[in-house]
Design a protein around this motif. Structure first.
Motif, short mmCIF file in Angstrom:
data_model
loop_
_atom_site.label_atom_id
_atom_site.label_comp_id
_atom_site.label_asym_id
_atom_site.label_seq_id
_atom_site.Cartn_x
_atom_site.Cartn_y
_atom_site.Cartn_z
N PHE A 1 -5.98 -4.02 -8.01
CA PHE A 1 -7.34 -4.33 -8.56
C PHE A 1 -8.16 -3.93 -8.18
CE2 PHE A 1 -4.49 -7.48 -11.99
CZ PHE A 1 -5.61 -7.19 -12.34
N GLU A 2 -7.88 -3.12 -6.44
CA GLU A 2 -8.94 -3.28 -5.95
C GLU A 2 -9.40 -1.56 -6.69
OE1 GLU A 2 -7.34 -1.90 -2.46
OE2 GLU A 2 -7.52 -3.73 -1.04
N GLU A 3 -8.95 -0.98 -8.02
CA GLU A 3 -9.65 0.61 -8.30
C GLU A 3 -8.98 0.42 -9.89
OE1 GLU A 3 -6.88 3.92 -7.69
OE2 GLU A 3 -7.63 4.04 -4.98
N ILE A 4 -9.55 -0.83 -10.29
CA ILE A 4 -9.52 -1.21 -11.77
C ILE A 4 -10.65 -2.37 -11.90
CG2 ILE A 4 -8.43 -3.04 -13.86
CD1 ILE A 4 -6.08 -2.40 -12.60
N THR A 5 -11.82 -1.53 -13.08
CA THR A 5 -12.86 -2.26 -13.24
C THR A 5 -13.14 -2.89 -13.75
OG1 THR A 5 -12.87 0.49 -13.86
CG2 THR A 5 -13.79 0.45 -12.08
N LYS A 6 -12.34 -3.17 -15.31
CA LYS A 6 -13.23 -3.38 -16.29
C LYS A 6 -11.15 -4.27 -16.91
CE LYS A 6 -15.80 -0.53 -18.54
NZ LYS A 6 -16.69 0.19 -19.44
N PRO A 7 -11.04 -5.44 -16.80
CA PRO A 7 -9.95 -6.37 -17.55
C PRO A 7 -9.35 -5.05 -18.73
CG PRO A 7 -11.80 -7.78 -17.71
CD PRO A 7 -12.63 -6.28 -17.66
N ASP A 8 -9.78 -5.12 -19.53
CA ASP A 8 -8.37 -4.02 -20.29
C ASP A 8 -8.39 -3.12 -19.66
OD1 ASP A 8 -9.83 -5.03 -22.29
OD2 ASP A 8 -11.73 -3.88 -22.61
N GLU B 1 -5.78 -15.61 -10.52
CA GLU B 1 -7.18 -16.06 -9.18
C GLU B 1 -7.61 -14.48 -9.36
OE1 GLU B 1 -8.09 -18.79 -8.38
OE2 GLU B 1 -7.31 -19.47 -10.26
N THR B 2 -6.81 -13.61 -8.92
CA THR B 2 -7.46 -11.83 -8.35
C THR B 2 -8.45 -11.79 -9.20
OG1 THR B 2 -5.81 -11.49 -7.39
CG2 THR B 2 -6.32 -9.76 -7.52
N MET B 3 -8.03 -11.76 -10.71
CA MET B 3 -8.91 -11.49 -11.84
C MET B 3 -10.44 -11.94 -11.76
SD MET B 3 -6.33 -10.32 -15.09
CE MET B 3 -7.40 -9.18 -15.52
N ARG B 4 -10.29 -13.03 -11.21
CA ARG B 4 -11.36 -13.59 -11.61
C ARG B 4 -12.39 -13.85 -10.61
NH1 ARG B 4 -10.11 -20.54 -11.86
NH2 ARG B 4 -12.31 -20.52 -11.87
N GLU B 5 -11.44 -13.23 -9.18
CA GLU B 5 -12.35 -12.93 -7.97
C GLU B 5 -13.37 -11.77 -8.34
OE1 GLU B 5 -10.59 -12.98 -4.56
OE2 GLU B 5 -9.84 -14.83 -4.59
N THR C 1 0.31 -9.63 -3.04
CA THR C 1 -0.28 -8.85 -2.16
C THR C 1 -1.13 -7.46 -2.85
OG1 THR C 1 0.39 -9.81 0.00
CG2 THR C 1 -0.83 -7.51 0.07
N ALA C 2 0.45 -6.90 -4.00
CA ALA C 2 0.59 -5.60 -4.75
C ALA C 2 -0.11 -6.29 -5.83
CB ALA C 2 1.91 -5.96 -5.26
N ILE C 3 -0.77 -7.19 -5.80
CA ILE C 3 -1.36 -7.36 -7.38
C ILE C 3 -2.67 -6.98 -6.46
CG2 ILE C 3 -3.12 -8.93 -8.90
CD1 ILE C 3 0.18 -10.64 -8.92
N LYS C 4 -3.06 -7.44 -5.72
CA LYS C 4 -4.36 -7.27 -5.00
C LYS C 4 -4.99 -5.96 -4.46
CE LYS C 4 -5.11 -11.88 -2.64
NZ LYS C 4 -5.87 -12.41 -3.95
N VAL C 5 -3.72 -5.56 -3.79
CA VAL C 5 -3.78 -3.93 -3.92
C VAL C 5 -4.36 -3.24 -4.75
CG1 VAL C 5 -3.14 -1.74 -3.16
CG2 VAL C 5 -3.01 -4.26 -2.30
N ARG D 1 0.81 -1.33 0.08
CA ARG D 1 0.33 -0.15 -0.14
C ARG D 1 0.50 1.32 -0.14
NH1 ARG D 1 -5.19 -0.94 0.45
NH2 ARG D 1 -6.19 -3.25 1.20
N THR D 2 2.03 1.35 0.43
CA THR D 2 2.61 1.80 0.77
C THR D 2 3.45 2.38 -1.00
OG1 THR D 2 3.55 2.02 3.42
CG2 THR D 2 5.44 3.61 1.36
N MET D 3 3.81 1.71 -1.76
CA MET D 3 4.15 2.11 -2.88
C MET D 3 2.55 2.27 -4.12
SD MET D 3 6.11 -1.21 -3.76
CE MET D 3 5.98 -2.22 -2.72
#
Length: 1240
Positions: free
Chosen positions: A579-586, A713-717, A573-577, A530-532
């Motif tokens: 994708f919190e602000e990504i709304t579409k796969p594109d 897995e993160t994108m599938r969720e 963890t960085a991937i999950k953080v 989250r810092t980065m």
């Protein structure tokens, strides 16, 4: 003199060249070298060979050819060691060297600048190959090899003098080995073997060439002579020189040894002859005894036969009488047996029943054996039927459970058999809980031991520092110097520079807290992630610099499994953080996520670079080595190429227009033909790349595959139902981010040699291949007409499906915990703490970054571990850290401040949940209803009570069997203590060392509430009504803890039971891995405990040695001056007969008050200090006894002071301590006084 011949003379006894060659090959390594000739192996003496000198010349020539081939083999192995690749065998080495390719590669290893471009055409020998040989000449000149060792170009190119070439290589190896540029050449003479044909052919070539073989053994001396160095004789050369100068002595010594050996052989033969004679005499005696025995047996036989005949004649004469006697005797015995049998039959009716039962049992066993035989003969068919039925049953059960999100009671009742535990499952659960408790206990013991070792370390540092202070004490005798020393000791520490490398308490404490901080950042990656993420929003360059300077340093660039595991967790963890602000796969494809920078830095490691090199190097080299290859597919580019080629060929201006449009160029027939050929070639090369990439899946490093799996897995969720789009994003990571750069710029990624020159056309070809592969990875087709790109689109469609399948398989791997075998006890079992090398400036940078983004990291949680550590650290230095301190690296030991093990509350909750689950299982086996709450609140009928009684009876029997098994297992485990260092085996004894409440809790958890299912609180047998009531009580407790809720009719409990059913097999595998992990952790903890105990002993030994060192000078103490207070004090002490070993000193309180040692005494004024005396004595190293007296009357209490305690108080900034509950003394000046009086 025949016994003194050289072993070489044995060769002359051979009768044929083949026989002599066999003797040559049959060299015994036990015989050693020929005296004075290192490398020439001495032949084994064989007295069976006849000596014939007719073939001596032939054997010498064979020996010469053999040694020459060995020298060639030495050169071959040395060259292979230098260039690190295999070359032709010995008999073909001259042909291999003629084209100079191997020699040029050899020159590149020690003088790269001398070799430009190697001409590597091996189809035929060409004159351009001489350039390769000249590269070697240039390199040898630059390295300093004298010209006298050089061979001529024709010696190798035309094979005029190959021995000179080999000799030159030997000389070069000596020179390079001396300079440390290459390994030394091995001596292989006597270690290689060759066939008859090889030796004859080699000798024939040497004879035909007329070349004199150079002296390979003297190449080192010759090189030293040319380099004008004084030859230094080796031990072997000195030995050879001694043998040459003392031949007569050696011969006489050999003769004496041979004579001694001959006498030994004679003595052995003499003893053998005596033994043979003795054996013959014993054999004669044995034969004589056999004859006597045989004669005696014949005599006895005749005597017995005569007696037998006489007896037979007597019986024949009285046959009637004998018959009557026998008949009467038999009648009597038969009558007795009859009456006895009749009596037994009448009095044993039960016997008949048993007999009948046995007969029936025999018949039943016969039928059973017949049935068993039939079943065994059809075992395969029976197994198939059983497995098919079981598979069908399990599949139906899993489908029914997995299809329901909240299964009802009826569904669970149909599949209760899935939860039936075997004895093995039960015992494994017991073992897991036992081992977990042992691990927790051992962790606590090790933490306590580690804390004790740290305290000892501080004491040692204080003793060492005190030893250095003694030198100052020696010179600080005047009041002025004592005042200066006192002032220095009481100086305010706030004036010191901020420096983590200091050894005082503040810096040590600060280092420890920073170690706790970086351990928390390393093991809890959400803080750094989250810092980065926050820093990436403000400035991408800042994040890159932050990554390079700190993050990869913190994780040691993933150089060991633990650090790689931690870094992968950070990326996850960085991937999950992100994708919190990504709304579409594109958005992922268009954006530049900051975690990609982490991935790119991680993939620059050795594992990934090696994988890319092995995968892409052959493919890229095939593209680069084709000089005519051109993959241009754009019509306008082909049009311009045609214009350039036409004008270069004719020297006139081309008739083609320079301003043609792409459409005009595409309509040109020649352009169309060239474009079609280029497209076909591009598709062929791209297909080679694609097949190689897909075929290398199993060799791909785990790290990049794990990152791809977490991304998927993160994108599938986040985006369910978008599998194809998700796979394209995975392909963007695996191909476009990971492989594509290595294809376009292979020299930058170490795929090919970094000095390789790539032409613009070659770069364009690689870019076209990479572009088409990227187009395949995203499934993008050409939008032109069907006529132009119809076939290409078909290829792209098929290849895209293959690539998507590859991305799906590549992103399916095991978890990082399973791959790296990591668990919660991974760090606590290690003997040494994890450490990182980091500069003080980087530490401050991390500290400031965390404080700047603290609100985004923890919100308002004041109890967050990061907040606690940052509060203890305080603010970082406001001024920039200077270069001297900030730029230097320090080794920071990482410490887990928040060591967490399951507390008693967690264990009780786990026990309560497990117990309630078993209650519910027992209840739904007996009673049914709409939901769990209805069942628990429904009344109990007599039929249900009877059903539960039967169930409880079965549970009692199973519990008794398990108890017996547990006792047997405990007895077996006691015997295995030695194998597991007393931890795993001694499970039963471990409960005794745990506190009583905890031991009871452990037992209840291990038993999995089997007893509570069958017994009421008062010990009586529980009823079904009582069971339901206890289940409701437990549900209420669990609801208060937030584990279940009554509003949904306790559906959470049913979901947990269904999850257990579905995960039965997975739980078994997980339990087995957990058992293995716990056993390994216990072993590691034992090793760590042993390590800490050894360290503790060594620290105590060092402290004792320091104390002994402090008292060494006390033996040389000067006697006190006559008529002084100390003089009379020592007289009084000597009269008592108890003189302290290290001295005794008497002071008045007034003297100590003037010196500043005494600060004050409660209830006494300074005027009364002259009436109070203090005696300080030492009879043990580092221990001081203080006695006080008032007006000559000793006080009854004595006080003991220890030097390490005083130093610890000084280290903790305690300036004043209290003696005798009233006397306050200055710690610094008291230590000064004790050092001066007892140790100076």
């Amino acid at each position: 003199m025949s016994d003194q011949l050289s072993p070489l003379a044995d060769l002359t006894s051979a009768t044929s060249p083949k026989q002599s060659l066999e003797m040559l090959n049959a060299i015994s390594t036990e015989m050693g070298d020929v005296a004075g000739m290192h490398g020439r192996v001495r032949f084994k003496f064989d007295p069976n060979h006849t000596k014939d000198a007719s073939i001596l010349d032939k054997e010498r020539s064979l020996l010469q050819a053999y040694e020459y081939l060995c020298h060639i083999g030495e050169a071959k192995e040395w060259i292979e060691a230098c260039i690190k690749e295999q070359i032709a065998p010995i008999e073909q080495l001259d042909e291999e060297l003629r084209n100079g390719i191997v020699l040029a590669r050899l020159a590149r290893t020690f003088e790269p600048k001398a070799v430009k471009k190697i001409f590597e055409d091996r189809t035929k020998l060409q004159f351009r190959h001489s350039d390769n040989i000249n590269y070697l000449f240039d390199a040898m000149r630059q390295v300093g090899l004298p010209e006298v060792f050089f061979f001529e170009l024709t010696d190798l190119y035309d094979k005029k003098n190959i021995p000179k070439v080999i000799y030159c290589i030997h000389a070069l190896s000596h020179l390079l080995a001396k300079k440390g540029l290459a390994p030394a050449m091995k001596n292989l003479v006597g270690q290689l073997s060759f066939t008859d044909e090889q030796l004859d052919a080699t000798q024939q070539e040497l004879d035909e060439s007329g070349v004199t073989l150079p002296s390979f053994s003297g190449v080192g001396d010759a090189l030293k002579k040319e380099l004008k160095e004084e030859p230094v004789l080796t031990e072997e050369q000195k030995r050879d020189l001694y043998f040459q100068n003392n031949v007569d002595k050696v011969v006489r010594g050999q003769a004496a040894i041979r004579g001694k050996q001959a006498r030994r052989r004679y003595q052995k033969l003499l003893e053998q002859d005596r033994a043979d004679k003795e054996r013959l005499r014993a054999e004669e005696e044995r034969r004589r005894l056999e004859k006597v025995t045989k004669a005696q047996s014949v005599i006895r036989m005749h005597q017995q036969r005569r007696k037998f005949v006489e007896r037979k004649e007597h019986f024949a004469a009285n046959e009637d009488k004998i018959t009557r006697i026998q008949a009467g005797w038999k009648a009597k015995k038969a009558s007795q047996a009859y009456h006895e049998r009749l009596r037994q039959l009448k009095g044993n009716g039960e016997l008949w029943s048993k007999l009948q039962a046995r007969i029936k049992g025999k018949h039943q066993r016969a039928r059973y054996q017949e049935r068993l035989k039939y079943l065994n003969s059809h075992e395969a068919e029976i197994v198939k039927i059983q497995s098919s039925w079981r598979a069908k049953k399990m599949a139906k059960a899993y489908r029914g459970l997995s299809s329901l999100k909240n299964p009802d009671v009826k569904t669970l009742q149909n599949f209760l058999h899935l939860l039936d535990d075997s004895d093995e499952d039960f015992e494994e659960e017991l073992d897991v809980e036992r081992l977990r408790q042992l691990v927790i206990k051992k962790i606590r013991e090790n933490l306590s031991l580690e804390q004790e070792v740290n305290e000892l370390d501080v004491k040692i540092s204080l003793l060492v520092k005190n030893r250095i202070t003694l030198e100052e004490v020696i010179h600080a005798t005047s009041k002025k110097k004592r005042a200066l020393l006192s002032g220095a000791l009481l100086q305010d520490k706030d004036t010191s520079t901020w420096n983590l490398s200091g050894k005082d308490k503040d810096n040590r404490s600060r280092r420890e807290r920073y170690g706790q901080l970086f351990y928390l950042l390393q093991t809890q990656p959400q803080y750094l992630a989250r810092t980065m993420f926050a820093m990436n929003k403000t400035s991408g360059t800042t994040v890159t610099r932050f990554l390079e300077q700190v993050v990869l340093t913190l994780y040691g660039y993933a150089q060991n499994p633990r650090e790689e595991y931690m870094l992968l967790n950070l990326i996850k963890t960085a991937i999950k953080v992100e994708f919190e602000e990504i709304t579409k796969p594109d958005e992922f494809l268009r954006a530049n996520p900051y975690f990609i920078k982490l991935v790119l830095q991680y993939t620059r490691g050795v594992k990934n670079a090696s994988f890319l090199r092995d995968l892409l190097a052959p493919l890229i080299k095939s593209v680069l080595t084709d000089p005519t290859l051109d993959l241009e597919t754009e019509p306008i580019g082909i049009w311009k190429t045609l214009i350039r080629e036409e004008e270069s060929r004719t020297g006139e201006k081309s008739s083609r227009s320079y301003d043609a449009t792409p459409q005009q160029a595409a309509e040109d027939p020649e352009v169309k033909a060239i474009q079609a050929a280029h497209v076909e070639k591009l598709r062929e090369i791209t297909d080679q790349f694609l097949n190689a990439i897909i075929g290398s899946l199993n060799k791909m490093p785990f790290g990049i595959r794990y990152i791809a799996m977490e991304l998927r897995e993160t994108m599938r969720e986040k985006f369910p139902g978008s599998d194809d789009e998700i796979l394209k994003c995975v392909g963007n990571l695996l191909y476009y981010r990971y492989m594509n750069p290595a294809i376009v710029a292979p020299e930058a990624f170490d795929v090919i040699e970094t000095n390789t020159q790539i032409t613009p056309t070659q770069r364009k070809n690689l870019a076209d291949v990479a572009k088409l592969l990227h187009q395949i990875s995203v499934g993008k087709l050409f939008v032109a007409s069907e006529d132009q790109h119809g076939e290409m689109n078909k290829y792209l469609n098929a290849a895209s499906k293959k690539f998507l399948g590859y991305f799906r398989e590549a992103s399916t791997v095991e978890t990082a915990e399973e791959y790296f075998n990591m668990d919660e006890y991974a760090d606590v079992g290690k003997a040494t703490k994890p450490t990182i090398l980091i500069t003080q400036g980087e530490i401050v940078q991390v500290h400031r970054s965390l404080l700047d983004n603290l609100e985004d990291l923890i919100g308002t949680n004041e109890k967050d571990p990061l907040k606690q550590i940052l509060d203890d650290l305080g603010a970082p230095p406001s001024q920039p850290v200077d270069e001297k301190n900030g730029g230097s690296e320090i080794s920071l030991a990482l410490v887990n401040r928040f060591t967490s093990t399951e507390d008693e509350k967690d264990l009780r909750l786990k026990q309560l949940f497990t117990e309630t689950k078993r209650f519910v299982l027992a209840i739904i086996r007996v009673q049914t209803g709409k939901n769990l709450l209805d069942i628990l609140e429904a009344p109990v009928t007599e039929r249900e009570e009877g059903t539960f009684t039967d169930l409880a009876k079965k549970e009692v029997e199973a519990q008794a069997a398990r108890r017996n098994f547990e006792l047997r297992s405990a007895q077996q485990l006691k015997g295995s203590n030695a194998a597991l260092n007393g931890s795993v085996g001694d499970l039963t004894k471990s409960n005794a060392s745990i506190p009583r409440s905890q031991s009871t809790l452990v037992h209840s958890t291990m038993s999995a509430s089997k007893e509570t299912l069958l017994r009421a609180p008062d010990g009586s047998t529980i009823t079904f009504f009582q069971l339901k009531r206890r289940a409701l009580e437990n549900m209420a407790k669990l609801e208060s803890e937030g584990l279940v809720t009554k509003s949904n009719s306790y559906q959470d409990m049913l979901n947990s039971i269904a999850k257990d059913m579905l995960n039965k097999h997975r739980r078994r595998s997980q339990r087995q891995r957990e058992l293995d992990s716990l056993r390994q952790t216990l072993t590691n903890l034992e090793e760590k405990a042993s390590y800490l105990e050894d360290q503790k002993k060594s620290y105590h030994s060092y402290i004792d040695a320091c104390m002994a060192q402090l008292n060494k000078k006390t033996k040389d103490k000067k006697k006190p001056l006559i008529f002084t207070k100390q003089y009379y004090h020592m007289k009084d002490v000597q009269k008592t007969g108890k003189v302290p070993q290290f001295g005794s000193y008497k002071y008045s309180a007034a003297d100590l008050y003037k010196k500043g040692v005494l600060v004050g005494i409660d209830d006494y004024s300074p005027k009364q200090y002259g009436q109070i005396t203090l005696t300080i004595s030492s009879d043990e190293a580092g221990v001081f006894n203080v006695e006080a007296s008032f007006l000559g009357i000793k006080m009854p209490d004595k006080m003991e002071l220890r030097l390490e305690d005083l130093l610890q108080a000084q280290y903790n900034n305690v300036s004043v301590i209290t003696l005798f509950e009233g006397a306050k003394v200055n710690v610094n000046l008291l230590i000064f006084l004790l050092n001066k009086k007892f140790y100076v």
